[in-house]
Design a protein around this motif. Sequence first.
Motif, PDB file in Angstrom:
ATOM      1  N   ALA A 134      -4.309   5.028   6.344  1.00 37.64           N
ATOM      2  CA  ALA A 134      -3.601   3.747   6.356  1.00 37.64           C
ATOM      3  C   ALA A 134      -4.225   2.703   7.286  1.00 37.64           C
ATOM      4  N   PRO A 135      -4.656   3.036   8.503  1.00 36.19           N
ATOM      5  CA  PRO A 135      -5.233   1.998   9.369  1.00 36.19           C
ATOM      6  C   PRO A 135      -6.489   1.349   8.772  1.00 36.19           C
ATOM      7  N   ARG A 185       2.260  -4.651   3.372  1.00 42.47           N
ATOM      8  CA  ARG A 185       3.386  -3.766   3.671  1.00 42.47           C
ATOM      9  C   ARG A 185       2.959  -2.362   3.277  1.00 42.47           C
ATOM     10  N   GLU A 186       3.084  -1.435   4.201  1.00 45.85           N
ATOM     11  CA  GLU A 186       2.767  -0.030   3.936  1.00 45.85           C
ATOM     12  C   GLU A 186       4.058   0.701   3.613  1.00 45.85           C
ATOM     13  N   SER A 204     -12.961   3.725  -0.306  1.00 42.70           N
ATOM     14  CA  SER A 204     -13.234   3.682   1.132  1.00 42.70           C
ATOM     15  C   SER A 204     -14.464   2.838   1.456  1.00 42.70           C
ATOM     16  N   SER A 205     -15.527   3.005   0.694  1.00 41.43           N
ATOM     17  CA  SER A 205     -16.770   2.301   1.010  1.00 41.43           C
ATOM     18  C   SER A 205     -16.784   0.853   0.535  1.00 41.43           C
ATOM     19  N   ASP A 206     -16.077   0.549  -0.552  1.00 40.99           N
ATOM     20  CA  ASP A 206     -16.126  -0.789  -1.152  1.00 40.99           C
ATOM     21  C   ASP A 206     -14.809  -1.556  -1.020  1.00 40.99           C
ATOM     22  N   PHE A 249       0.854  -1.193   0.000  1.00 44.43           N
ATOM     23  CA  PHE A 249       0.000   0.000   0.000  1.00 44.43           C
ATOM     24  C   PHE A 249       0.885   1.236   0.000  1.00 44.43           C
ATOM     25  N   LEU A 250       0.823   2.009  -1.082  1.00 45.44           N
ATOM     26  CA  LEU A 250       1.606   3.241  -1.227  1.00 45.44           C
ATOM     27  C   LEU A 250       0.737   4.442  -0.914  1.00 45.44           C
ATOM     28  N   SER A 251       1.063   5.099   0.193  1.00 44.15           N
ATOM     29  CA  SER A 251       0.353   6.322   0.580  1.00 44.15           C
ATOM     30  C   SER A 251       1.164   7.027   1.646  1.00 44.15           C
ATOM     31  N   ASP A 252       1.089   8.350   1.655  1.00 47.82           N
ATOM     32  CA  ASP A 252       1.690   9.092   2.760  1.00 47.82           C
ATOM     33  C   ASP A 252       0.602   9.720   3.634  1.00 47.82           C
ATOM     34  N   ASP A 253      -0.622   9.234   3.496  1.00 49.52           N
ATOM     35  CA  ASP A 253      -1.753   9.672   4.310  1.00 49.52           C
ATOM     36  C   ASP A 253      -1.850   8.774   5.539  1.00 49.52           C
TER      37      ASP A 253
END
Length: 121
Positions: A15-16, A30-31, A106-108, A7-11
């Motif tokens: 992430a949780p 792996r984040e 987010s919802s699905d 998972f690629l994100s800096d938010d």
Amino acid sequence: MPVDVVFLSDDLMFAPRVSGAVLSAGWTLREVGTPTAAIASTETDTPRLLIVDLETTSLNIQELLSDLPPTDKPSVLAFGPHVHHERLEAAREAGCNMVVSRGRFSSDLPSLLSEILTPPS
């Protein structure tokens, strides 16, 4: 231990939620926070799926996809705000397997994960 999903994100706030959905579905995660770390992880972990937050700082989706390993390339699920039409379209054109709005992601999320990670029977 093999990793199913990168998972690629800096938010850090989002992430949780992703971690919970991936882990509760029985997949490993792996984040990573940078495109460079995502590429490194796809080379060492050979994940089945790379999830890309299109709002990640310094992300160029075309470069990211072209830098993925030529063999054992993961499926790519990209998401971003529905108002960023150009960014979503660029992800489609770059070759992401699935591109969705942040709201749909987010919802699905559980069903999207199942759809992209479960092989057809």
